[in-house]
Motif scaffolding. Sequence first.
Motif, short mmCIF file in Angstrom:
data_model
loop_
_atom_site.label_atom_id
_atom_site.label_comp_id
_atom_site.label_asym_id
_atom_site.label_seq_id
_atom_site.Cartn_x
_atom_site.Cartn_y
_atom_site.Cartn_z
N GLU A 1 -69.33 150.82 81.49
CA GLU A 1 -70.62 151.43 81.80
C GLU A 1 -71.58 151.32 80.63
O GLU A 1 -71.22 151.55 79.48
CB GLU A 1 -70.42 152.90 82.15
CG GLU A 1 -71.73 153.65 82.43
CD GLU A 1 -71.49 155.08 82.84
OE1 GLU A 1 -70.72 155.30 83.81
OE2 GLU A 1 -72.02 155.99 82.18
N ALA A 54 -60.87 156.57 80.94
CA ALA A 54 -61.96 156.76 81.90
C ALA A 54 -63.26 157.08 81.17
O ALA A 54 -63.28 157.81 80.19
CB ALA A 54 -61.61 157.89 82.87
N GLN A 55 -64.36 156.53 81.69
CA GLN A 55 -65.65 156.68 81.04
C GLN A 55 -66.23 158.07 81.31
O GLN A 55 -66.09 158.62 82.39
CB GLN A 55 -66.62 155.61 81.55
CG GLN A 55 -66.12 154.18 81.39
CD GLN A 55 -65.92 153.84 79.94
OE1 GLN A 55 -66.68 154.26 79.09
NE2 GLN A 55 -64.89 153.08 79.65
N GLN A 89 -65.34 145.56 86.00
CA GLN A 89 -64.18 146.02 85.25
C GLN A 89 -64.25 147.51 84.92
O GLN A 89 -63.34 148.05 84.32
CB GLN A 89 -64.06 145.22 83.94
CG GLN A 89 -63.67 143.77 84.16
CD GLN A 89 -63.42 143.03 82.86
OE1 GLN A 89 -63.88 143.46 81.79
NE2 GLN A 89 -62.69 141.94 82.93
N GLY A 90 -65.34 148.17 85.29
CA GLY A 90 -65.46 149.59 85.05
C GLY A 90 -66.19 149.98 83.79
O GLY A 90 -66.30 151.17 83.48
N ILE A 146 -72.42 149.88 86.03
CA ILE A 146 -70.96 149.86 85.88
C ILE A 146 -70.50 148.52 86.42
O ILE A 146 -70.67 148.22 87.60
CB ILE A 146 -70.30 151.02 86.65
CG1 ILE A 146 -70.82 152.36 86.14
CG2 ILE A 146 -68.78 150.95 86.49
CD1 ILE A 146 -70.28 153.56 86.90
#
Length: 281
Positions: free
Chosen positions: A254, A44-45, A251-252, A248
């Motif tokens: 960022e 997770a970013q 695909q998520g 973002i």
Amino acid sequence: MTHLSPMPALAAAALALALAAGQVSAQPLDIKPSGQPAAAARPAQRAIPLPPIRPPGLGMPRTDAVQATATSSAPAAPAPAPVVTANNEPRAATPAKSARPSTPLSKAEAVERLNAYFNGFSTLQGDFIQFAADGRRFEGKLYVLRPGKMRFEYRPPVTMEVVADGTSVAIRDRKLATQDLYSIGQTPLKFLLKDQISLERDTTVTGVSTKGDILSLKLEDRSTLGGTSKITLNFDLAANTLRQWVVIDPQGYETSVSLYNLDTQRRPDQKNFVIDYQRVL
């Protein structure tokens, strides 16, 4: 050679009309195979904080920048407001609102403020800092000529450049001698290149917040290739200028792009926005 291919999620976001990214290796764009699962990409970013317009030690290695900041003999008094070389003044028909409002802006007021700002100029050039999700930083020059034209020139050692000519977007790699072409209509932030910008018409406004002098407007563009891109515009109410956008991609991944030294008066050279569709780099 010139390639015509579907827009990889990273390249789509990398555009800065467009610029949104994933992991960056030797360049600020990591173009991954379109079939790669998003879940396997990375953890997770983390949130990327908004940097100052002109960070201390800009262009220096990180260790040198930290040392230079620590050994600075500048007084402890508050630093002056960052200098913006441009007079980001709208046209006469849309006078600038330079003062921060005493109360937080509503969603409708925030949209109106940003629309007035963007529609107040048709040309823009300045410097940018692009932050990858892992914290690495890339720098370069940005040129905009509305409607439809934009150019990102990255400083060495990056060998990439991104050019929009009003119809297509070309992502070039001078070292690899490649040029990939994409449709401008499927890139995030394309609405910023329209002749007349209307955020509520061209995107879905999902939220607004104010922290100090920074107004943050959250948008969604559901027409980007691969799904919905989420966009945050960070606007400096006191300086009346765009400070940063964060994209973002579907695909998520960022990417944040911070802007400084903006100039809305000088007109960029038309040669900055030419794509040679036949050329071999």
